[in-house]
Design a protein around this motif. Structure first.
Motif, mmCIF file in Angstrom:
data_model
loop_
_atom_site.group_PDB
_atom_site.id
_atom_site.type_symbol
_atom_site.label_atom_id
_atom_site.label_comp_id
_atom_site.label_asym_id
_atom_site.label_seq_id
_atom_site.Cartn_x
_atom_site.Cartn_y
_atom_site.Cartn_z
ATOM 1 N N GLY A 1 -1.705 -35.033 -35.117
ATOM 2 C CA GLY A 1 -3.157 -35.192 -36.011
ATOM 3 C C GLY A 1 -4.037 -33.296 -35.186
ATOM 4 N N GLN A 2 -3.749 -32.935 -34.237
ATOM 5 C CA GLN A 2 -4.422 -32.785 -34.042
ATOM 6 C C GLN A 2 -3.786 -30.872 -33.307
ATOM 7 N N PRO A 3 -4.859 -29.885 -33.670
ATOM 8 C CA PRO A 3 -4.161 -28.186 -33.172
ATOM 9 C C PRO A 3 -3.499 -28.079 -31.757
ATOM 10 N N GLY A 4 -3.746 -28.737 -31.218
ATOM 11 C CA GLY A 4 -3.334 -28.098 -29.652
ATOM 12 C C GLY A 4 -3.691 -29.674 -28.585
ATOM 13 N N ALA A 5 -2.959 -29.760 -27.288
ATOM 14 C CA ALA A 5 -3.318 -30.387 -26.274
ATOM 15 C C ALA A 5 -5.262 -31.233 -25.767
ATOM 16 N N ARG A 6 -5.272 -29.996 -26.079
ATOM 17 C CA ARG A 6 -6.692 -30.591 -26.138
ATOM 18 C C ARG A 6 -7.929 -29.787 -27.140
ATOM 19 N N LYS A 7 -7.564 -29.038 -27.489
ATOM 20 C CA LYS A 7 -8.417 -28.510 -29.014
ATOM 21 C C LYS A 7 -8.608 -29.867 -29.734
ATOM 22 N N ARG A 8 -9.435 -29.593 -30.876
ATOM 23 C CA ARG A 8 -9.578 -30.406 -31.536
ATOM 24 C C ARG A 8 -10.245 -29.568 -32.950
ATOM 25 N N PHE A 9 -9.801 -30.120 -34.344
ATOM 26 C CA PHE A 9 -10.229 -29.827 -35.608
ATOM 27 C C PHE A 9 -11.942 -29.537 -35.923
ATOM 28 N N GLN A 10 -12.629 -29.336 -35.929
ATOM 29 C CA GLN A 10 -13.940 -29.126 -36.422
ATOM 30 C C GLN A 10 -14.615 -30.275 -37.108
ATOM 31 N N PHE A 11 -14.969 -31.234 -36.939
ATOM 32 C CA PHE A 11 -16.326 -31.889 -37.444
ATOM 33 C C PHE A 11 -16.869 -31.967 -38.188
ATOM 34 N N SER A 12 -16.729 -32.350 -39.683
ATOM 35 C CA SER A 12 -17.861 -32.143 -40.512
ATOM 36 C C SER A 12 -18.323 -33.885 -41.601
#
Length: 131
Positions: free
Chosen positions: A118-129
């Motif tokens: 559910g996320q693009p990488g190990a620590r990266k998150r999709f931008q919160f809106s």
């Protein structure tokens, strides 16, 4: 020092695995059938792989043959270094103190962190809106 002619050591670093064979000889060093300097193009990696030999002053007394696979060249150099250190310890237990002092018998535990679902990488998150 025992009377065996071949001493084995296994080294791992990141996702690289090296199987190292150390035997008394003239100082010939081959990695996957190629000379060490040719296999590692950068001098820093050659020095890292040879570090256990220079610490114990055994560069011209032993032949090194290694099979290494997985990972990149930096990880492979670290794996070869650990494999050589473990084989040197088996070759002569008197080398253990010098290798331990330089932390050459310690496996580096740092690994790549796994990607979470559910996320693009190990620590990266999709931008919160918010809206």
């Amino acid at each position: 020092m025992a009377t065996k002619s071949v001493y084995l050591g296994t080294g791992r670093r990141k996702s690289s695995v090296a199987r190292v064979r150390v035997s008394p000889g003239s100082g010939q060093q081959t990695i996957n059938g190629r000379p060490l300097e040719e296999y590692f193009a950068r001098d820093v990696l050659v020095l890292r792989a040879r570090r256990p030999l220079s610490v114990t002053e055994m560069e011209d007394k032993l032949d090194i043959s290694a099979r290494v696979d997985g990972g990149g060249i930096a990880g492979q150099a670290g794996a070869i270094s650990l494999g050589i250190a473990r084989a040197l310890k088996e070759y002569d237990l008197a080398h253990k103190a010098a290798l331990d002092k330089e932390s050459l018998l310690t496996r580096d535990p740092r690994m790549k962190e796994r990607k979470k679902y559910g996320q693009p990488g190990a620590r990266k998150r999709f931008q919160f809106s918010k809206r």
